[in-house]
Motif scaffolding. Sequence first.
Motif, short mmCIF file in Angstrom:
data_model
loop_
_atom_site.label_atom_id
_atom_site.label_comp_id
_atom_site.label_asym_id
_atom_site.label_seq_id
_atom_site.Cartn_x
_atom_site.Cartn_y
_atom_site.Cartn_z
N THR A 1 -16.02 2.67 -12.46
CA THR A 1 -15.53 4.04 -12.61
C THR A 1 -15.06 4.59 -11.28
O THR A 1 -15.46 5.68 -10.87
CB THR A 1 -16.63 4.94 -13.20
OG1 THR A 1 -17.77 4.87 -12.34
CG2 THR A 1 -17.01 4.50 -14.60
N LEU A 2 -14.24 3.83 -10.58
CA LEU A 2 -13.68 4.34 -9.33
C LEU A 2 -12.72 5.46 -9.66
O LEU A 2 -11.89 5.33 -10.57
CB LEU A 2 -12.96 3.20 -8.58
CG LEU A 2 -13.84 2.05 -8.11
CD1 LEU A 2 -12.99 0.91 -7.60
CD2 LEU A 2 -14.80 2.51 -7.04
N LYS A 3 -12.82 6.55 -8.93
CA LYS A 3 -12.03 7.74 -9.26
C LYS A 3 -10.88 7.98 -8.29
O LYS A 3 -9.90 8.62 -8.65
CB LYS A 3 -12.93 8.97 -9.30
CG LYS A 3 -14.01 8.86 -10.36
CD LYS A 3 -14.49 10.21 -10.78
CE LYS A 3 -15.62 10.19 -11.76
NZ LYS A 3 -15.57 9.26 -12.82
N ARG A 4 -11.01 7.49 -7.06
CA ARG A 4 -9.92 7.76 -6.11
C ARG A 4 -9.85 6.70 -5.02
O ARG A 4 -10.82 5.99 -4.77
CB ARG A 4 -10.06 9.14 -5.49
CG ARG A 4 -11.16 9.28 -4.49
CD ARG A 4 -11.22 10.69 -3.95
NE ARG A 4 -11.87 10.68 -2.63
CZ ARG A 4 -11.59 11.50 -1.66
NH1 ARG A 4 -10.69 12.42 -1.82
NH2 ARG A 4 -12.21 11.41 -0.51
N VAL A 5 -8.70 6.65 -4.39
CA VAL A 5 -8.47 5.79 -3.24
C VAL A 5 -8.27 6.71 -2.05
O VAL A 5 -7.43 7.62 -2.09
CB VAL A 5 -7.23 4.89 -3.42
CG1 VAL A 5 -6.95 4.09 -2.17
CG2 VAL A 5 -7.41 3.98 -4.62
N ARG A 6 -9.06 6.50 -1.02
CA ARG A 6 -8.91 7.28 0.21
C ARG A 6 -8.34 6.34 1.26
O ARG A 6 -8.82 5.21 1.42
CB ARG A 6 -10.25 7.84 0.65
CG ARG A 6 -10.12 8.93 1.68
CD ARG A 6 -11.40 9.70 1.83
NE ARG A 6 -12.51 8.81 2.11
CZ ARG A 6 -13.35 8.96 3.13
NH1 ARG A 6 -13.23 9.98 3.93
NH2 ARG A 6 -14.32 8.11 3.32
N ILE A 7 -7.33 6.79 1.98
CA ILE A 7 -6.65 5.95 2.96
C ILE A 7 -6.75 6.62 4.32
O ILE A 7 -6.43 7.80 4.46
CB ILE A 7 -5.18 5.73 2.56
CG1 ILE A 7 -5.14 5.04 1.20
CG2 ILE A 7 -4.46 4.90 3.61
CD1 ILE A 7 -3.79 5.02 0.56
N GLN A 8 -7.19 5.84 5.29
CA GLN A 8 -7.27 6.33 6.66
C GLN A 8 -6.55 5.36 7.58
O GLN A 8 -6.28 4.23 7.21
CB GLN A 8 -8.73 6.47 7.10
CG GLN A 8 -9.48 7.57 6.38
CD GLN A 8 -10.90 7.71 6.87
OE1 GLN A 8 -11.44 6.86 7.56
NE2 GLN A 8 -11.54 8.80 6.48
N ILE A 9 -6.29 5.82 8.80
CA ILE A 9 -5.58 5.02 9.78
C ILE A 9 -6.57 4.57 10.85
O ILE A 9 -7.31 5.38 11.40
CB ILE A 9 -4.45 5.84 10.43
CG1 ILE A 9 -3.50 6.34 9.35
CG2 ILE A 9 -3.70 5.01 11.46
CD1 ILE A 9 -2.67 7.51 9.77
#
Length: 149
Positions: free
Chosen positions: A89-97
Amino acid sequence: MTREPYPLQFHLRKSTGPLTELMHRISEHQTSLNLVRSLLPAEYRAHCLHVNLRQNEVLLLMDSPVWANRTRYVSPAILEKLNGLHASTLKRVRIQIAPQQNPETNLPKSRRAALSPSGAETLLGAADSVSDPALATALRRLAQRSTDS
């Protein structure tokens, strides 16, 4: 009476302990990274440096702002594929640099600009034509920074 230190192989072969736990976590991380990279478009894969699957989110660390921004556009598809593979139940993808650190590119650059011989001549001409002696002295000092002198 002092004991001889155990060889490293002894610690690596143990089935329990902090080193074994660390090796297991590294293996899990590498498996997650390979899985998420396989879901990314081919040109994105080398730019994905780290993956962390948390409770409801996937954290991706990309090597530059350009690739992070491009990955944001494909993140819904990645999320859908991950949820399909793991029935999670993954709800979001967070992307960082997280730019890769290259010691050669992090060296401080010289702040002194190069001055061409023609630039030095122009400064000397200007120093001769101004009436303010302090300004003339400063212009002559700058002219001495020519690359030919």
